[in-house]
Design a protein around this motif. Structure first.
Motif, PDB file in Angstrom:
ATOM      1  N   ILE A  64       0.841  -1.195   0.000  1.00  0.00           N
ATOM      2  CA  ILE A  64       0.000   0.000   0.000  1.00  0.00           C
ATOM      3  C   ILE A  64       0.879   1.249   0.000  1.00  0.00           C
ATOM      4  CG2 ILE A  64      -1.686   1.323   1.341  1.00  0.00           C
ATOM      5  CD1 ILE A  64      -2.759  -1.391   2.360  1.00  0.00           C
ATOM      6  N   PHE A  65       1.921   1.237   0.817  1.00  0.00           N
ATOM      7  CA  PHE A  65       2.837   2.383   0.870  1.00  0.00           C
ATOM      8  C   PHE A  65       3.554   2.575  -0.472  1.00  0.00           C
ATOM      9  CE2 PHE A  65       2.251   2.693   5.385  1.00  0.00           C
ATOM     10  CZ  PHE A  65       2.656   3.971   5.714  1.00  0.00           C
ATOM     11  N   GLU A  66       3.893   1.512  -1.136  1.00  0.00           N
ATOM     12  CA  GLU A  66       4.555   1.635  -2.440  1.00  0.00           C
ATOM     13  C   GLU A  66       3.651   2.351  -3.439  1.00  0.00           C
ATOM     14  OE1 GLU A  66       5.645  -2.380  -3.449  1.00  0.00           O
ATOM     15  OE2 GLU A  66       7.725  -2.060  -2.828  1.00  0.00           O
ATOM     16  N   LYS A  67       2.361   2.034  -3.411  1.00  0.00           N
ATOM     17  CA  LYS A  67       1.436   2.685  -4.336  1.00  0.00           C
ATOM     18  C   LYS A  67       1.265   4.158  -3.969  1.00  0.00           C
ATOM     19  CE  LYS A  67       0.233   0.774  -7.102  1.00  0.00           C
ATOM     20  NZ  LYS A  67       0.816   0.665  -8.471  1.00  0.00           N
ATOM     21  N   ILE A  68       1.206   4.449  -2.676  1.00  0.00           N
ATOM     22  CA  ILE A  68       1.138   5.848  -2.240  1.00  0.00           C
ATOM     23  C   ILE A  68       2.392   6.595  -2.699  1.00  0.00           C
ATOM     24  CG2 ILE A  68       1.214   7.342  -0.204  1.00  0.00           C
ATOM     25  CD1 ILE A  68      -0.598   5.295   1.199  1.00  0.00           C
ATOM     26  N   TRP A  69       3.561   5.946  -2.582  1.00  0.00           N
ATOM     27  CA  TRP A  69       4.812   6.580  -3.003  1.00  0.00           C
ATOM     28  C   TRP A  69       4.793   6.890  -4.495  1.00  0.00           C
ATOM     29  CZ3 TRP A  69       9.014   8.828  -1.062  1.00  0.00           C
ATOM     30  CH2 TRP A  69      10.135   8.990  -1.897  1.00  0.00           C
ATOM     31  N   GLU A  70       4.224   6.012  -5.290  1.00  0.00           N
ATOM     32  CA  GLU A  70       4.191   6.211  -6.741  1.00  0.00           C
ATOM     33  C   GLU A  70       3.420   7.481  -7.097  1.00  0.00           C
ATOM     34  OE1 GLU A  70       2.670   3.856 -10.782  1.00  0.00           O
ATOM     35  OE2 GLU A  70       2.697   2.817  -8.843  1.00  0.00           O
ATOM     36  N   PHE A  71       2.384   7.803  -6.323  1.00  0.00           N
ATOM     37  CA  PHE A  71       1.571   9.004  -6.566  1.00  0.00           C
ATOM     38  C   PHE A  71       1.648   9.938  -5.360  1.00  0.00           C
ATOM     39  CE2 PHE A  71      -0.184   5.734  -9.282  1.00  0.00           C
ATOM     40  CZ  PHE A  71      -0.482   6.395 -10.461  1.00  0.00           C
ATOM     41  N   ALA A  83      15.641  15.645  -0.448  1.00  0.00           N
ATOM     42  CA  ALA A  83      14.869  14.741  -1.298  1.00  0.00           C
ATOM     43  C   ALA A  83      14.308  13.610  -0.455  1.00  0.00           C
ATOM     44  CB  ALA A  83      15.755  14.176  -2.410  1.00  0.00           C
ATOM     45  N   MET A  84      13.055  13.262  -0.701  1.00  0.00           N
ATOM     46  CA  MET A  84      12.436  12.159   0.024  1.00  0.00           C
ATOM     47  C   MET A  84      13.014  10.847  -0.469  1.00  0.00           C
ATOM     48  SD  MET A  84       8.486  13.423   0.226  1.00  0.00           S
ATOM     49  CE  MET A  84       8.031  12.138   1.383  1.00  0.00           C
ATOM     50  N   ASP A  85      13.149   9.909   0.446  1.00  0.00           N
ATOM     51  CA  ASP A  85      13.780   8.633   0.154  1.00  0.00           C
ATOM     52  C   ASP A  85      12.737   7.518   0.213  1.00  0.00           C
ATOM     53  OD1 ASP A  85      15.305   6.293   0.116  1.00  0.00           O
ATOM     54  OD2 ASP A  85      16.935   7.196   1.258  1.00  0.00           O
ATOM     55  N   PRO A  86      12.647   6.682  -0.816  1.00  0.00           N
ATOM     56  CA  PRO A  86      11.677   5.576  -0.763  1.00  0.00           C
ATOM     57  C   PRO A  86      11.921   4.633   0.404  1.00  0.00           C
ATOM     58  CG  PRO A  86      13.176   5.316  -2.640  1.00  0.00           C
ATOM     59  CD  PRO A  86      13.362   6.696  -2.099  1.00  0.00           C
ATOM     60  N   ASP A  87      13.146   4.624   0.946  1.00  0.00           N
ATOM     61  CA  ASP A  87      13.409   3.795   2.119  1.00  0.00           C
ATOM     62  C   ASP A  87      12.622   4.271   3.335  1.00  0.00           C
ATOM     63  OD1 ASP A  87      15.060   2.199   0.674  1.00  0.00           O
ATOM     64  OD2 ASP A  87      16.936   2.971   1.502  1.00  0.00           O
ATOM     65  N   ASP A  88      12.130   5.518   3.294  1.00  0.00           N
ATOM     66  CA  ASP A  88      11.291   6.010   4.381  1.00  0.00           C
ATOM     67  C   ASP A  88      10.012   5.196   4.518  1.00  0.00           C
ATOM     68  OD1 ASP A  88      13.098   8.012   4.937  1.00  0.00           O
ATOM     69  OD2 ASP A  88      12.041   9.533   3.779  1.00  0.00           O
ATOM     70  N   LEU A  89       9.650   4.473   3.470  1.00  0.00           N
ATOM     71  CA  LEU A  89       8.429   3.670   3.509  1.00  0.00           C
ATOM     72  C   LEU A  89       8.497   2.625   4.607  1.00  0.00           C
ATOM     73  CD1 LEU A  89       7.703   3.061  -0.295  1.00  0.00           C
ATOM     74  CD2 LEU A  89       7.009   4.966   1.165  1.00  0.00           C
TER      75      LEU A  89
END
Length: 214
Positions: free
Chosen positions: A85-92, A170-176
């Motif tokens: 779910i977080f990955e999809k939120i990150w995409e948008f 810059a935001m980092d996807p690892d923050d997920l």
């Protein structure tokens, strides 16, 4: 790739990087090295681009939000479900970075976003009820109701929180991973001792794996 599709891809990249309010249609056209007229041939204004991107987000998030139905899932399974779910939120993520600025301009998107929030809450409740049925957690219906609300709020505003905490970076996807941990931590008070150990073991394995890959 067709020009219309390139406009959507470029817009999503710029919105995610800079924030939607900071990006104009001229910025999008310049990034693509096309004339503004070419862009306006496909989209009359920025709100039309946002509406189409939102439709893509809505379709994909609804697919991800289908609650896992398999019996006998373990803590890692639930962790990975929340992570998807977080990955999809990150995409948008631009939709979650500036939700008020975007939704105040469009009543239809407000209603659609609220339906997504309802779906998130229902998905969280489905997960909690499965965990209750499998005796992984113990709580009353009222406690479950409050729990899923808190989980939904955390999942919805985690990236906004991270953006404020790291303003200018810059935001980092690892923050997920941290966001997933925060969502899952809501269930910790309702877990038996062995369940708490299992949750922390999963969190440690997952977050240590992210650190090792950096």
């Amino acid at each position: 790739m067709k020009t219309r599709d390139r406009i959507l891809v470029t817009s999503l990249e710029l919105f995610n990087l800079c924030g939607e309010p900071n990006v104009t249609t001229i910025d999008i056209a310049n990034e693509m090295e096309i004339s503004p007229g070419n862009l306006y041939y496909h989209f009359r204004n920025k709100d039309e681009i946002i509406a189409e991107l939102f439709q893509a987000f809505e379709t994909s998030i609804h697919e991800v939000l289908q609650s896992p139905a398999e019996a006998g899932l373990d803590m890692m399974d639930y962790w990975m479900y929340v992570h998807m779910i977080f990955e999809k939120i990150w995409e948008f993520r631009f939709l979650y970075r500036d939700p008020v600025a975007i939704l105040e301009r469009n009543d239809k998107l407000q209603k659609k976003f609220n339906r997504i929030l309802d779906k998130k809450r229902a998905a969280a409740l489905g997960v909690i009820n499965m965990m209750r049925e499998d005796s992984l957690i113990q709580m009353s219906d009222d406690e479950a109701d409050r729990l899923v609300t808190n989980m939904t709020i955390t999942a919805t505003y985690w990236l906004n929180y991270q953006h404020i905490r790291h303003m200018g970076s810059a935001m980092d996807p690892d923050d997920l991973g941290g966001g997933v941990h925060q969502v899952m931590s809501h269930i910790a008070p309702y877990l038996p001792p062995e369940g708490k150990e299992m949750l922390e073991a999963v969190a440690g394995t997952y977050l240590d794996g992210l650190s090792a890959s950096e």
